[in-house]
Design an enzyme around this catalytic site. Structure first.
Site, PDB file in Angstrom:
ATOM      1  N   LYS A  54     -62.470  41.103 -64.715  1.00 47.76           N
ATOM      2  CA  LYS A  54     -63.916  40.355 -65.091  1.00 47.76           C
ATOM      3  C   LYS A  54     -64.746  41.283 -65.860  1.00 47.76           C
ATOM      4  O   LYS A  54     -65.319  40.516 -66.902  1.00 47.76           O
ATOM      5  CB  LYS A  54     -64.539  40.112 -63.705  1.00 47.76           C
ATOM      6  CG  LYS A  54     -63.922  38.941 -62.766  1.00 47.76           C
ATOM      7  CD  LYS A  54     -64.332  38.903 -61.420  1.00 47.76           C
ATOM      8  CE  LYS A  54     -63.494  37.892 -60.490  1.00 47.76           C
ATOM      9  NZ  LYS A  54     -63.701  38.137 -59.187  1.00 47.76           N
ATOM     10  N   GLN A  98     -67.606  40.432 -54.535  1.00 47.21           N
ATOM     11  CA  GLN A  98     -66.068  40.233 -54.535  1.00 47.21           C
ATOM     12  C   GLN A  98     -65.756  40.032 -53.093  1.00 47.21           C
ATOM     13  O   GLN A  98     -65.957  40.953 -52.147  1.00 47.21           O
ATOM     14  CB  GLN A  98     -65.235  41.453 -55.166  1.00 47.21           C
ATOM     15  CG  GLN A  98     -63.893  41.437 -55.132  1.00 47.21           C
ATOM     16  CD  GLN A  98     -63.508  40.331 -56.121  1.00 47.21           C
ATOM     17  OE1 GLN A  98     -63.978  40.190 -57.361  1.00 47.21           O
ATOM     18  NE2 GLN A  98     -62.297  39.596 -55.766  1.00 47.21           N
ATOM     19  N   ASP A 121     -70.598  32.152 -58.202  1.00 44.09           N
ATOM     20  CA  ASP A 121     -69.164  31.487 -57.479  1.00 44.09           C
ATOM     21  C   ASP A 121     -69.470  30.197 -56.868  1.00 44.09           C
ATOM     22  O   ASP A 121     -68.445  29.630 -56.297  1.00 44.09           O
ATOM     23  CB  ASP A 121     -68.845  32.773 -56.292  1.00 44.09           C
ATOM     24  CG  ASP A 121     -67.691  33.683 -56.692  1.00 44.09           C
ATOM     25  OD1 ASP A 121     -66.883  33.235 -57.675  1.00 44.09           O
ATOM     26  OD2 ASP A 121     -67.655  34.850 -55.999  1.00 44.09           O
TER      27      ASP A 121
END
Ligand code: NDP
Length: 300
Positions: A54, A98, A121
């Protein structure tokens, strides 16, 4: 019939190219650089690989990339304090924690402590509610990437029968909302669904997000249907050599590709689109934060 292979790797490269061009314009015209912060707790090897990739792609599209690593035994208070700092940092437009988090941390509490405007997200309850009511939301990356591929392949999805297998908060449910938003007739199947084969046979679009290797066989697929395989399952592959493994999806690729009209492969389908959509979401969040026009073709 042999299905058209929907090349997620190539499409993701195109999306990243579009993001990169928009970022360059933002910098040149407004002196603004979108910033993405990723918070990684602990040393889970798979998470470390994701976070590294990422960060690399964030920099490649011209954005600022920040990584915060915290010990596996970090206290909830310290993690929340870190998120609060990022929430108040004007150079950060997207925050991603994460997952999965270690057991002693309350994931819901942590996710809901992120500023919804920076929740790239799309897991914050505010964004879930906005998506569910058809309002402007941050949309979870994997379903967004799947939707983009479907739109690219079909143009309009209006009136199509879609079956989503899996009802998780991160894939199945938001995927169903997005398909509904595009006027599909949507069925969500799960582990208690009766006669799953018959349900799937009705579908013009099948999205498999189950986490069970090669579970969907070709004889469940209506001829000509489009199959989006979200699953990522690692299997032993002794045929490739001792100790070797391979990635497979939730559908049996060979038999489904023989019947479907179009199909995404694993790897190289939905997976690459997920990171591309994370970058797209960060760009969108940055544009919204600065009251600038949003990029076209990169949102739901
Ligand atoms: P979850 O485990 O959270 O959800 C799985 C869902 O599948 C559940 O709703 C479950 O039903 C359903 N299910 C399980 N067994 C069956 C069955 N036999 N028949 C029908 N439904 C079943 O998984 P996720 O949604 O997080 O992920 C799904 C897959 O997608 C995984 O392989 C994951 O690795 C992959 N993934 C890929 C991403 C990408 O970037 N490509 C990103 C995220 C996930 P119930 O609710 O009844 O238990």
């Amino acid at each position: 019939m042999t299905a058209t292979v929907i090349d997620g790797k190539a499409f993701a490269a195109k999306v990243r190219g579009m993001v990169g061009e928009h970022v360059a314009t933002l910098k040149a015209d407004h002196g603004i650089t979108p910033g993405l912060a990723v918070v990684l707790v602990g040393e889970d090897p798979a998470s470390q690989v994701y976070v590294k990739s990422k960060g690399k792609m964030t920099v490649e599209v011209g954005m600022k990339s920040v990584e915060h690593r915290m010990d596996a035994d970090v206290s909830e208070a310290d993690l929340l304090a870190m998120i609060d700092t990022l929430n108040n940092d004007p150079t950060i437009h997207g925050i991603l924690v994460q997952l999965p988090l270690p057991d002693h941390l309350n994931s819901d509490l942590v996710i809901n402590s992120i500023d919804p405007a920076k929740d790239v997200d799309g897991f914050h309850i505010s964004n879930v509610g906005l998506l569910g009511t058809g309002q402007k939301a941050m949309v979870p990356c994997t379903p967004l990437g799947s939707l983009m591929m479907l739109r690219d392949h079909h143009g309009s999805l209006s009136g199509m029968n879609a079956v989503v297998i899996g009802r998780s908060n991160i894939v199945g449910k938001p995927m169903a909302q997005l398909l509904l938003g595009d006027s599909c007739t949507v069925t969500i199947a799960h582990s208690r669904t009766k006669d799953l084969a018959a349900v799937v046979r009705q579908a013009d679009i099948v999205v498999a997000a189950v986490g069970r290797a090669e579970m969907v066989p070709g004889d469940w697929i209506k001829p000509g249907a489009t199959v989006i395989d979200v699953g990522i399952n690692r299997l032993d592959a002794p045929e490739k050599g001792e100790g070797k493994t391979k990635l497979v999806g939730d559908v049996d690729y060979a038999s489904c590709a023989a019947v479907a009209g179009a199909i995404t492969p694993v790897p190289g389908g939905v997976g690459p689109m997920t990171i591309a959509c994370l970058l797209a979401n960060t760009l969108t969040a940055c544009c919204r934060a600065n009251d600038l026009a949003e990029p076209t073709g990169l949102t739901a």
